[in-house]
Write a protein that holds these residues in place. Structure first.
Motif, PDB file in Angstrom:
ATOM      1  N   ARG B  29       0.836  -1.196   0.000  1.00  0.00           N
ATOM      2  CA  ARG B  29       0.000   0.000   0.000  1.00  0.00           C
ATOM      3  C   ARG B  29       0.869   1.244   0.000  1.00  0.00           C
ATOM      4  O   ARG B  29       0.575   2.226  -0.659  1.00  0.00           O
ATOM      5  N   THR B 237      -0.366  -2.135  -9.906  1.00  0.00           N
ATOM      6  CA  THR B 237      -0.878  -1.246  -8.871  1.00  0.00           C
ATOM      7  C   THR B 237      -2.031  -0.408  -9.393  1.00  0.00           C
ATOM      8  O   THR B 237      -2.988  -0.135  -8.663  1.00  0.00           O
ATOM      9  N   ARG B 241      -5.761  -0.488  -7.780  1.00  0.00           N
ATOM     10  CA  ARG B 241      -6.510   0.684  -7.333  1.00  0.00           C
ATOM     11  C   ARG B 241      -7.882   0.743  -7.974  1.00  0.00           C
ATOM     12  O   ARG B 241      -8.865   1.110  -7.321  1.00  0.00           O
ATOM     13  N   LYS B 244      -9.999  -1.651  -6.099  1.00  0.00           N
ATOM     14  CA  LYS B 244     -10.349  -1.157  -4.767  1.00  0.00           C
ATOM     15  C   LYS B 244     -11.491  -0.161  -4.863  1.00  0.00           C
ATOM     16  O   LYS B 244     -12.431  -0.199  -4.054  1.00  0.00           O
TER      17      LYS B 244
END
Lengths: 220, 252
Positions: B29, B237, B241, B244
């Motif tokens: 993170r 990544t 994201r 998420k």
């Protein structure tokens, strides 16, 4: 240990009670061998050793996949919950691996006998060939049991089992086929030692991984 | 357990969790928030692309200029293995902690690895056409790597066959942990023990180091490995994201 023994006895007893599954697998392997015999139209000389060997192991592979894919789906869901409360997941996976190894070894032996009966027997070093069948049974069983466990948690059981098992079984299959081919040719033991050690190593790694990972599967 | 004060009875493990919760810049993170490594990726890859084609390479008989493919084909595969290793670690972390972020990380890393493998095959085919005559010859390493990538295609099929999120994450994590070990057997152990292979380093052939006689290819090769790995991390990544955000929106 007691738990594992009891679970293995349970598996054997269940299988013996519904013998049609066992008979079905025996019939599967005998009829596949017979189809190959008819298809290849074997003359007196027998077929090329490489073909003989590879064909045999392909038959064993498919027999193993179809035999082990039933191992988690045979029992009703209520009973699975009952086992969950009674036995540890490690005991269950070890007992299933041991039971499946014995089952596959039995089926492979029958298959080998029938195969050498109809297709000829060019094997030079029979002891090494039996060793390859033995190690192959353990290897197939340990990999396929965990894969069957994974597939049993998903919806699309049969296709998933087939899709997942083929790439994962390939390392073991390739080493075992080459070991069996060496047995066919009558190669000295010192030459094949590396392969045997590699096979045993892979078997141990796979069994250890199944032992560690199965409790996570069992929880859901 | 009070959040503000330090609990004397806390075990070492819970103290570690405490540290992570207070300091989100550690771990993946934290990496996603920084941007220095993304700039570094752009610099490294630009250097690799430009100097890879313009820089000198040792003269080799059959390879000639195609040896420059070493800067693209091999780093793609090394980056792939690095990404799969990180994915494996995060699958283990997911099983131990149950946090859905870890599952997102491991699955997106595998998605990017699958794309890298396709690129690896394409670059390999281009190279093979010039050096071996055929794009995809009858070579054990190529066959084993194809089967190895089938493992991860099976992973994708497995993931798509589940409806329940938690079950899907857990079963996929178990499969990933199991599969990575066999993946390594397939691509590292098996090609080295076969009798014959066209690839350097396998089947009894010497490794690629003998072609790098002046040791100048290393100057571009090692940065390329790092650059491709970082690029793969960057792409994953971004995808993490997106997932998420989708998850937060769906939970609202």
């Amino acid at each position: 240990m007691q738990e594992i023994k009891a679970l293995i006895e349970k598996e054997i007893r269940l299988e013996w009670r519904q013998r049609y599954a066992l008979n079905g697998m025996l019939l599967y392997i005998v009829s596949t061998v017979y189809v190959c015999y008819l298809g290849f139209n074997v003359r007196v000389g027998g077929i090329d050793p490489i073909t003989w060997n590879t064909l045999f192991w392909i038959i064993l592979l498919f027999t193993a996949v179809s035999a082990i894919s039933k191992s988690f789906t045979q029992e009703r869901t209520g009973r699975l919950l009952y086992y969950y409360t009674l036995a540890s997941p490690q005991g269950i996976i070890l007992s299933k691996i041991i039971y499946n190894s014995c089952l596959i070894f039995l089926l492979s032996s029958v298959g080998f006998l029938v195969y050498s009966l109809v297709m000829g027997n060019p094997v030079d070093n029979t002891l090494m060939y039996w060793l390859s069948i033995f190690l192959g049974s353990i290897g197939f069983s340990s990999t396929l049991t965990l894969v069957a466990g994974i597939a049993s948690k998903a919806e699309n059981n049969a296709t998933l089992m087939a899709v997942m098992s083929f790439p994962l079984i390939l390392p073991i299959l390739l080493i075992v086929i080459s070991l069996a081919k060496n047995a066919l040719d009558g190669v000295a033991w010192s030459v094949v030692q590396d392969k045997i050690l590699l096979l045993i190593g892979i078997d141990i790694i796979v069994i250890a991984l199944s032992y560690i990972l199965f409790p996570f599967l069992w929880r859901s | 357990m009070k959040r503000g004060a330090l609990n004397v009875f806390a075990s070492k493990k819970s103290l570690n969790n405490y540290k992570f919760k207070k300091n989100p810049s550690l771990g993946f993170r934290g990496l996603m928030k920084k941007s220095w490594w993304k700039i570094l990726t752009v610099i490294i890859l630009s250097y690799v692309f430009i100097w890879g084609f313009a820089g000198p390479i040792p003269a080799q008989p059959i390879l000639h200029e195609t040896a420059r493919n070493l800067y693209f084909h091999v780093p793609l595969w090394f980056g792939l293995i690095a990404l799969l290793f990180i994915s494996w670690i995060y699958s283990i972390k997911y099983l131990r902690s149950g946090k859905v972020e870890y599952d997102e990380i491991s699955s997106e890393l595998i998605n990017v690895s699958v794309v890298y493998s396709v690129l690896g095959f394409i670059t390999g085919a281009i190279w093979g056409k010039f050096t071996w005559g055929q794009p995809i010859p009858n070579d054990p390493k190529i066959q084993y790597v194809a089967v190895a990538m089938l493992i991860y295609f099976a992973y994708l099929v497995l993931r798509s066959s589940f409806e329940d999120d938690q079950r899907r994450a857990r079963v996929a994590a178990v499969f990933n942990i199991f599969a990575f070990v066999l993946f390594n057997v397939l691509i590292v152990v098996l090609p080295r023990i076969v009798n014959f292979s066209l690839h350097p380093g396998n089947g009894g052939n010497p490794g690629f180091k003998i072609y790098d006689s002046d040791h100048i290819m290393k100057l571009v090769f090692y940065p390329a490995v790092i650059g491709y790995t970082l690029l793969g991390l960057w792409i994953s990544t971004i995808r993490i994201r997106i997932r998420k955000i989708e998850r937060i929106i769906s939970e609202m």
